[in-house]
Write a protein that holds these residues in place. Sequence first.
Motif, mmCIF file in Angstrom:
data_model
loop_
_atom_site.group_PDB
_atom_site.id
_atom_site.type_symbol
_atom_site.label_atom_id
_atom_site.label_comp_id
_atom_site.label_asym_id
_atom_site.label_seq_id
_atom_site.Cartn_x
_atom_site.Cartn_y
_atom_site.Cartn_z
ATOM 1 N N ARG A 287 0.835 -1.203 0.000
ATOM 2 C CA ARG A 287 0.000 0.000 0.000
ATOM 3 C C ARG A 287 0.873 1.258 0.000
ATOM 4 O O ARG A 287 0.601 2.214 -0.735
ATOM 5 N N VAL A 288 1.932 1.248 0.810
ATOM 6 C CA VAL A 288 2.817 2.414 0.890
ATOM 7 C C VAL A 288 3.515 2.650 -0.445
ATOM 8 O O VAL A 288 3.614 3.790 -0.918
ATOM 9 N N GLU A 289 4.009 1.593 -1.079
ATOM 10 C CA GLU A 289 4.686 1.738 -2.374
ATOM 11 C C GLU A 289 3.726 2.255 -3.443
ATOM 12 O O GLU A 289 4.087 3.128 -4.251
ATOM 13 N N TYR A 290 2.515 1.717 -3.454
ATOM 14 C CA TYR A 290 1.528 2.139 -4.452
ATOM 15 C C TYR A 290 1.182 3.613 -4.270
ATOM 16 O O TYR A 290 1.154 4.385 -5.239
ATOM 17 N N GLU A 291 0.939 4.015 -3.038
ATOM 18 C CA GLU A 291 0.589 5.413 -2.785
ATOM 19 C C GLU A 291 1.750 6.341 -3.127
ATOM 20 O O GLU A 291 1.544 7.436 -3.666
ATOM 21 N N ASP A 292 2.972 5.915 -2.837
ATOM 22 C CA ASP A 292 4.133 6.751 -3.150
ATOM 23 C C ASP A 292 4.298 6.897 -4.660
ATOM 24 O O ASP A 292 4.627 7.981 -5.162
ATOM 25 N N LEU A 293 4.055 5.826 -5.398
ATOM 26 C CA LEU A 293 4.148 5.875 -6.861
ATOM 27 C C LEU A 293 3.111 6.833 -7.438
ATOM 28 O O LEU A 293 3.426 7.686 -8.282
ATOM 29 N N ILE A 294 1.867 6.721 -6.980
ATOM 30 C CA ILE A 294 0.793 7.579 -7.486
ATOM 31 C C ILE A 294 1.027 9.033 -7.085
ATOM 32 O O ILE A 294 0.857 9.961 -7.894
ATOM 33 N N ASP A 295 1.430 9.253 -5.843
ATOM 34 C CA ASP A 295 1.701 10.615 -5.383
ATOM 35 C C ASP A 295 2.847 11.236 -6.180
ATOM 36 O O ASP A 295 2.786 12.412 -6.563
ATOM 37 N N SER A 296 3.884 10.451 -6.456
ATOM 38 C CA SER A 296 5.028 10.963 -7.221
ATOM 39 C C SER A 296 4.625 11.319 -8.644
ATOM 40 O O SER A 296 5.085 12.333 -9.197
ATOM 41 N N ALA A 297 3.762 10.505 -9.253
ATOM 42 C CA ALA A 297 3.299 10.806 -10.609
ATOM 43 C C ALA A 297 2.574 12.145 -10.644
ATOM 44 O O ALA A 297 2.810 12.975 -11.537
ATOM 45 N N GLY A 298 1.697 12.377 -9.664
ATOM 46 C CA GLY A 298 0.984 13.646 -9.620
ATOM 47 C C GLY A 298 1.908 14.821 -9.362
ATOM 48 O O GLY A 298 1.771 15.885 -9.980
ATOM 49 N N LEU B 26 5.183 15.061 -10.002
ATOM 50 C CA LEU B 26 6.013 15.328 -11.176
ATOM 51 C C LEU B 26 5.204 15.990 -12.286
ATOM 52 O O LEU B 26 5.668 16.939 -12.931
ATOM 53 N N GLY B 27 4.005 15.467 -12.527
ATOM 54 C CA GLY B 27 3.169 16.049 -13.573
ATOM 55 C C GLY B 27 2.864 17.509 -13.310
ATOM 56 O O GLY B 27 2.948 18.352 -14.217
ATOM 57 N N ASP B 28 2.530 17.837 -12.060
ATOM 58 C CA ASP B 28 2.232 19.225 -11.706
ATOM 59 C C ASP B 28 3.449 20.122 -11.922
ATOM 60 O O ASP B 28 3.345 21.226 -12.468
ATOM 61 N N ALA B 29 4.624 19.647 -11.473
ATOM 62 C CA ALA B 29 5.834 20.462 -11.575
ATOM 63 C C ALA B 29 6.233 20.696 -13.030
ATOM 64 O O ALA B 29 6.532 21.826 -13.441
ATOM 65 N N LEU B 30 6.229 19.640 -13.822
ATOM 66 C CA LEU B 30 6.675 19.766 -15.211
ATOM 67 C C LEU B 30 5.678 20.535 -16.066
ATOM 68 O O LEU B 30 6.053 21.193 -17.039
#
Length: 275
Positions: free
Chosen positions: A224-235, A237-241
């Motif tokens: 669960r922690v890995e999945y949430e970290d992956l999804i949070d990181s995608a959002g 990165l997308g926002d920043a770029l």
Amino acid sequence: MASAALELLRTSIAVAQRINPITPHHHVVWCVLSAKNKDGLPELSAEDRLSFFHAVRDTQEKITTETGITDFNINWEEGCGKPVPGGLDSWTRYVHVVPRMVGDLEGDAVHELLDRWTWSGGMIVQPEAEPWPCDAKRKDRTPEIMAAEAAQFRQMLSSAGIPKNMAACADGFKFSHIPIASGLTFFVSEFGSTVAFVNLRPFRRGHVLLSPRRCVARLRDLTRVEYEDLIDSAGRLGDALRLVEFPRGFEFSVQDGPLASQSIPHVHIHMIPRI
């Protein structure tokens, strides 16, 4: 809109329905919240966003339980301003969960079909969208070119306010059996379990990969922690770029299993800029 009778899943955050499916059992998971930000656009809190993406994974599990299908294309877009129930959004607030079976679609046809998918039925033509190149036209790049691109991404993220200690994976990591040097990475999450790196054979400029550090083949194998970290990181990165380089946002794509065209047995998200 599909009727309630076709719902596969409903939570306080999301509904999964069969809406104009492109393959049997294709479901769209869409957000039912209508909170507005200062610009009048729908917005989710970080907690609600993670709950929404847990509904996506629950939808996969339900489809597998009911049909035995285990391979999926998971696709969504952020920052593209496509129509959703209730109006336009700063991100699309729906995710395609496309089960894959032997012989259903060829190559990357799933992406082209999803580019043209609509809520109301039928397909639309988007002449402004760059077509997906066939695999034979994608060429390996040199390590020098890839390292230069990674440096550019680190600079972009710095300009967008991402802390320097998150700018690269200091010791690199292994993407399945493939060593990824530190110089080819440009982001590591605060939790440390997610890494972003440049692509050997990108579809187009800016096409990068995001992966958990731990090698697992399927989304269902992530904690669960890995999945949430992956999804949070995608959002994140997308926002920043989107702020500094890619204003039209990104398509996010997970090839979850070999029938979904997964070629490297290590979970990863393709981040592909909308041109």
